[in-house]
Scaffold this motif. Sequence first.
Motif, PDB file in Angstrom:
ATOM      1  N   LEU A 102       0.810  -1.222   0.000  1.00 53.23           N
ATOM      2  CA  LEU A 102       0.000   0.000   0.000  1.00 53.23           C
ATOM      3  C   LEU A 102       0.844   1.273   0.000  1.00 53.23           C
ATOM      4  CD1 LEU A 102      -2.669  -1.133   2.619  1.00 53.23           C
ATOM      5  CD2 LEU A 102      -3.056  -0.779   0.180  1.00 53.23           C
ATOM      6  N   LEU A 106      -0.571   5.047  -0.979  1.00 47.48           N
ATOM      7  CA  LEU A 106      -1.136   5.808   0.138  1.00 47.48           C
ATOM      8  C   LEU A 106      -0.097   6.790   0.682  1.00 47.48           C
ATOM      9  CD1 LEU A 106      -2.943   3.001   2.172  1.00 47.48           C
ATOM     10  CD2 LEU A 106      -3.990   4.692   0.680  1.00 47.48           C
ATOM     11  N   PRO A 107      -0.558   7.898   1.242  1.00 48.37           N
ATOM     12  CA  PRO A 107       0.388   8.855   1.816  1.00 48.37           C
ATOM     13  C   PRO A 107       1.123   8.239   3.007  1.00 48.37           C
ATOM     14  CG  PRO A 107      -1.825   9.764   1.706  1.00 48.37           C
ATOM     15  CD  PRO A 107      -1.932   8.315   1.421  1.00 48.37           C
ATOM     16  N   CYS A 108       2.476   8.198   2.934  1.00 46.39           N
ATOM     17  CA  CYS A 108       3.228   7.520   3.978  1.00 46.39           C
ATOM     18  C   CYS A 108       3.947   8.471   4.917  1.00 46.39           C
ATOM     19  CB  CYS A 108       4.273   6.596   3.380  1.00 46.39           C
ATOM     20  SG  CYS A 108       3.523   5.190   2.594  1.00 46.39           S
ATOM     21  N   GLN A 118      -6.406  12.140   8.660  1.00 48.08           N
ATOM     22  CA  GLN A 118      -6.501  10.680   8.513  1.00 48.08           C
ATOM     23  C   GLN A 118      -7.942  10.211   8.337  1.00 48.08           C
ATOM     24  OE1 GLN A 118      -4.038   8.532  11.208  1.00 48.08           O
ATOM     25  NE2 GLN A 118      -5.070   6.591  10.799  1.00 48.08           N
ATOM     26  N   LYS A 119      -8.810  10.869   9.083  1.00 49.25           N
ATOM     27  CA  LYS A 119     -10.237  10.505   8.984  1.00 49.25           C
ATOM     28  C   LYS A 119     -10.740  10.709   7.567  1.00 49.25           C
ATOM     29  CE  LYS A 119     -12.162   9.134  12.840  1.00 49.25           C
ATOM     30  NZ  LYS A 119     -13.053   7.948  12.867  1.00 49.25           N
ATOM     31  N   LEU A 121      -8.927  10.784   4.900  1.00 51.60           N
ATOM     32  CA  LEU A 121      -8.276   9.812   4.031  1.00 51.60           C
ATOM     33  C   LEU A 121      -9.017   8.476   4.061  1.00 51.60           C
ATOM     34  CD1 LEU A 121      -5.866   9.072   2.223  1.00 51.60           C
ATOM     35  CD2 LEU A 121      -4.560   8.562   4.283  1.00 51.60           C
ATOM     36  N   MET A 122      -9.403   8.065   5.263  1.00 54.32           N
ATOM     37  CA  MET A 122     -10.137   6.802   5.412  1.00 54.32           C
ATOM     38  C   MET A 122     -11.460   6.854   4.667  1.00 54.32           C
ATOM     39  SD  MET A 122      -9.203   6.229   9.377  1.00 54.32           S
ATOM     40  CE  MET A 122     -10.003   4.746   9.842  1.00 54.32           C
ATOM     41  N   ILE A 125     -10.828   6.609   0.944  1.00 52.15           N
ATOM     42  CA  ILE A 125     -10.542   5.212   0.530  1.00 52.15           C
ATOM     43  C   ILE A 125     -11.841   4.418   0.432  1.00 52.15           C
ATOM     44  CG2 ILE A 125      -9.470   3.042   1.292  1.00 52.15           C
ATOM     45  CD1 ILE A 125      -7.188   4.743   2.483  1.00 52.15           C
ATOM     46  N   SER A 126     -12.698   4.610   1.422  1.00 53.97           N
ATOM     47  CA  SER A 126     -13.981   3.906   1.446  1.00 53.97           C
ATOM     48  C   SER A 126     -14.818   4.248   0.215  1.00 53.97           C
ATOM     49  CB  SER A 126     -14.727   4.280   2.730  1.00 53.97           C
ATOM     50  OG  SER A 126     -15.660   3.312   3.035  1.00 53.97           O
ATOM     51  N   ILE A 129     -13.288   2.571  -2.880  1.00 55.37           N
ATOM     52  CA  ILE A 129     -13.555   1.126  -2.981  1.00 55.37           C
ATOM     53  C   ILE A 129     -14.999   0.862  -3.414  1.00 55.37           C
ATOM     54  CG2 ILE A 129     -13.644  -1.058  -1.676  1.00 55.37           C
ATOM     55  CD1 ILE A 129     -11.284  -0.055  -0.043  1.00 55.37           C
ATOM     56  N   LEU A 175      -6.281   3.628  -6.984  1.00 53.56           N
ATOM     57  CA  LEU A 175      -6.409   4.272  -5.676  1.00 53.56           C
ATOM     58  C   LEU A 175      -5.448   5.462  -5.579  1.00 53.56           C
ATOM     59  CD1 LEU A 175      -7.461   4.393  -2.730  1.00 53.56           C
ATOM     60  CD2 LEU A 175      -5.756   2.683  -2.119  1.00 53.56           C
TER      61      LEU A 175
END
Lengths: 186, 243
Positions: A102, A106-108, A118-119, A121-122, A125-126, A129, A175
């Motif tokens: 990943l 994804l931003p690392c 982060q929220k 980002l999550m 992603i959702s 998908i 993604l």
Amino acid sequence: MDDSKIIDLYFMRDEQAITLTAKKYGQKLNSISFGILGDRMMAEECENDTYLKAWNAIPPAEPRAHFFAFLAKITRRLSISRIRDGSRQKRSAVLVELSSELELCLPCEGTVEQTVDQKLLMQSISVFIKKLPSEQRIIFVRRYWYLESIDQIAKKLGIGESKVKSILSGGRKKLKEHLEKEGFAV
Amino acid sequence: MRGDELLDLFEDLDEELIEEAAEATILQAPVYKKRRTLLIACVCALLALSFPMVLLFSALFLEDAPVTNAGKDEEASNGIEESEPGEGWSEDGQHSDNGYISGENSFYPPEESVAPVDPMPSVPLPDEQTITLTLQALSSVSLQIKEGVVCAVQGENENGKALLADLELEGLSYPQALNTLFSAMMKKGEFVSSRLLTLSLVSENMDELTKVEKEILEQGARTLEQNAESNGNVVKIVVTPAV
């Protein structure tokens, strides 16, 4: 028994709720945990911890619509925590392998802003998908949520390993593009 | 974020997605459906083709396989030791050449068993000729045979009449009738005590019979002998002219 009735029992603090939950979803939850931990005994412990967490969380939580997903999330979290505790070094390598897949999409690099975001980002992603075609979506979730190996996914879905790999690779590429469009620095 | 923490980004995935993935089993993609259908069709075709072949082979090689000494030799060469008569074949030590055991304490065959009915002799009987035969034993019976088929029967003594009362021989072919009579006589216990038994098939019009007709009678007698032997009875049948 209907999920809603089981939730009612949780609300009434009736311990029968746990028995019924175990009867209905115990096997699936155990399977998720075993898939992550690779240890039958620990998987059983995680399954039992899941019931306890659910008992403590309901109420106030009221997951009537997606009770299984609610339980599965707890099981996943508990199982990953077990690995991170250091007791399962070999399984830890599996998690790192999954994360390395990943890293490219994804931003690392953890900046303060990104941690705050982060929220978001999550959620992004959702959303991404959800937009994927059915086959790709299922494989993506099985790989990165259920943490299943490529071999396991291929067997469960009745397709070749190479097909699974190419679908995952294509999904990660998409993604990355999606997150870049959304303004995340990948 | 570093290492396995990236996986946490998937933690709060939409519940619907989690449940959908949990329920997914074999994907029904058209290409896999096609492959599966093709595979099933191939297997079915193979089965359909192989079934009649199996039947054909079994009909050819199994049903007609004779019981011969060669078979016994083969068994012996496969590690099965061949016994000699009187060395444990049966308690009274008797056996016949075709491998069956006879005697009161014999294991098989049952004496009441009905012998397999052989087809008609290959040489047809003359159309108009009627042959009268008498099977002479404790039950004496006369058969009138026309065109190879029994057209009339008569008991020559009390035993014969009693025997015929339970049988329907009219309409049967000549060898079938002989076999049926023989089986019925065995059931009545007429031949139980005798190991070697001579029956007379007596033809009243023997002198008028052609060579072919005599041959047919002999054939019928030999068929009956063979069937009797395969059931563990040694029978000798003599076709003689009526005195």
